[in-house]
Design a protein around this motif. Structure first.
Motif, PDB file in Angstrom:
ATOM      1  N   HIS A   9       3.249  10.651  27.980  1.00 45.60           N
ATOM      2  CA  HIS A   9       4.013  10.147  26.839  1.00 45.60           C
ATOM      3  C   HIS A   9       3.226  10.311  25.545  1.00 45.60           C
ATOM      4  CE1 HIS A   9       5.531   6.751  24.224  1.00 45.60           C
ATOM      5  NE2 HIS A   9       6.622   7.433  24.460  1.00 45.60           N
ATOM      6  N   ARG A  13       4.313  12.643  22.292  1.00 49.14           N
ATOM      7  CA  ARG A  13       4.406  12.143  20.922  1.00 49.14           C
ATOM      8  C   ARG A  13       3.499  12.934  19.988  1.00 49.14           C
ATOM      9  NH1 ARG A  13       3.651   5.786  20.623  1.00 49.14           N
ATOM     10  NH2 ARG A  13       4.015   6.321  18.445  1.00 49.14           N
ATOM     11  N   ARG A 215      13.985  10.736  27.777  1.00 48.48           N
ATOM     12  CA  ARG A 215      14.265  10.569  26.348  1.00 48.48           C
ATOM     13  C   ARG A 215      15.498  11.331  25.898  1.00 48.48           C
ATOM     14  NH1 ARG A 215      13.238  13.047  21.455  1.00 48.48           N
ATOM     15  NH2 ARG A 215      12.625  14.906  22.636  1.00 48.48           N
ATOM     16  N   GLU A 254       8.956  16.139  29.613  1.00 43.85           N
ATOM     17  CA  GLU A 254       8.585  14.873  28.962  1.00 43.85           C
ATOM     18  C   GLU A 254       7.578  14.080  29.789  1.00 43.85           C
ATOM     19  OE1 GLU A 254      12.463  14.249  26.139  1.00 43.85           O
ATOM     20  OE2 GLU A 254      12.465  13.199  28.069  1.00 43.85           O
ATOM     21  N   ARG A 263      18.672   4.405  33.727  1.00 45.64           N
ATOM     22  CA  ARG A 263      18.682   5.584  32.864  1.00 45.64           C
ATOM     23  C   ARG A 263      19.895   6.464  33.166  1.00 45.64           C
ATOM     24  NH1 ARG A 263      18.478   7.938  28.184  1.00 45.64           N
ATOM     25  NH2 ARG A 263      17.560  10.030  28.172  1.00 45.64           N
TER      26      ARG A 263
END
Length: 347
Positions: A9, A13, A215, A254, A263
């Motif tokens: 993660h 980012r 995401r 991701e 989800r």
């Protein structure tokens, strides 16, 4: 949703490649670069069982991608020669792409889902295919000066033709043929007609391919010779996922997470909301086309910024929503949009 791939993660980012990681007993995630694509990399998975070494979604074939995959195999304590099986969750180039190269090294078998179709490369004459695709783009209302950009091109079609063929086909509920048999197939059509996921109860992991990502909403496209109603297939596949919330999801892009069922429900809700948005645009336009609707939808990067493959995916995704509305018994609401406009030029 609980993010479990903390380093993945953080790398996402920061727009850098994440590290190779041991994600469970005998299982590693390996980032393989996806050149020139906003997804940046595919997460391949190496699974070791006794004398078997399985590579899931080996990634896009490029010089750097080969280096990435070999580095991951080294961390797992093996080489390309030790690979006994290769499985792709679906036929896209960022998943199946490196399979042919890896098989040349190892002689490993290649597996795809039972229902997977290589529909985009199911043609005999590339130039005829390009002509048919251009006609479809024109039917969809794509402006003449953008048709070449949105349509398939010769180099891309030749690349698709070079993808490896499967030696094995695996079906829902069937164990992958490696020692132990802990990886079980879950058929999840939608993103492609024969997309599959893998469940491993012993390790408490679920390899979700592109069906469920943490995401983004995976693309569901209406393509020639593909699923005639891909969004409906996707929604039905999302309904089928009822997993223990303690299971860890290992996606192909991701980062890892927990909360698969929640989800999946969120993705279904987002898709249905998008269809409502499409329906409102149809009702508000006198002469709706795929282009006129897509150009008024909200896109994360803005429609005007989309070009090339990303533009094509946006149009094909819009067409999938239109087809879903048509097959949902909303004939009166979509009467201004002909079937030809949705499906495109016949082959």
């Amino acid at each position: 949703m609980e993010i479990t791939g903390v380093r993945q993660h953080e790398a996402w980012r920061n727009k850098v490649m994440p590290p190779v990681e041991r994600v469970a007993e005998g299982m590693w995630s390996v980032p393989v670069v996806f050149p020139g694509n906003p997804m940046r990399y595919t997460l391949a998975y190496i699974v070791m069982e006794d004398n078997d070494c399985l590579v899931v979604d080996p990634g896009f074939d490029s010089p750097q991608g080969r280096i990435d995959l070999l580095a991951g195999l080294q961390v797992a304590g093996v080489t390309a020669n030790d690979v006994t099986g290769i499985l792709a969750t679906h036929f896209h180039t960022d998943h199946l792409g490196m399979a042919r190269w890896l098989r040349r090294w190892s002689g490993a078998w290649i597996a795809l889902g039972r229902a997977e179709k290589r529909y985009i490369s199911a043609f005999n004459d590339a130039r005829e295919e390009i002509s048919a695709d251009r006609s479809r783009m024109q039917t969809w209302g794509v402006p003449e000066d953008r048709v070449n950009e949105a349509a398939l091109d010769l180099d891309g079609l030749k690349h698709l033709k070079q993808l490896a063929d499967a030696d094995l086909r695996v079906s829902d509920g069937e164990p992958i043929p490696i020692s132990g048999g802990t990886l079980v197939v879950v058929e999840t059509p939608g993103h492609t007609p024969g997309h599959i996921c893998l469940r491993d109860e012993s390790r408490k992991v679920f390899l979700s391919g592109d069906h469920v990502l943490p995401r983004i909403t995976p693309n569901v496209s209406l393509e020639m010779r593909g699923d005639p109603d891909p969004l409906r297939s996707c929604l039905e596949s999302l309904d089928r996922i009822q997993e223990d919330e303690d299971i860890e999801v290992l996606p192909a892009h991701e980062y890892r997470f927990r909360g698969l069922t929640a989800r999946a429900r969120e993705l279904k809700s987002l898709a249905l909301a998008r269809s409502d948005e499409v329906l409102a645009l149809i009702q508000g336009q006198q002469y709706p086309t795929v282009w006129s609707i897509a150009s008024h939808l909200h896109w994360s990067r803005g429609f005007q910024s989309l070009g090339g493959l990303q533009l094509r995916l946006a149009l094909s995704e819009t067409a999938a929503h239109l087809q879903y509305l048509r097959t949902s018994g909303l004939e009166h609401d979509v009467e201004g949009l002909s079937e030809r406009c949705v499906i495109g030029a016949p082959l």
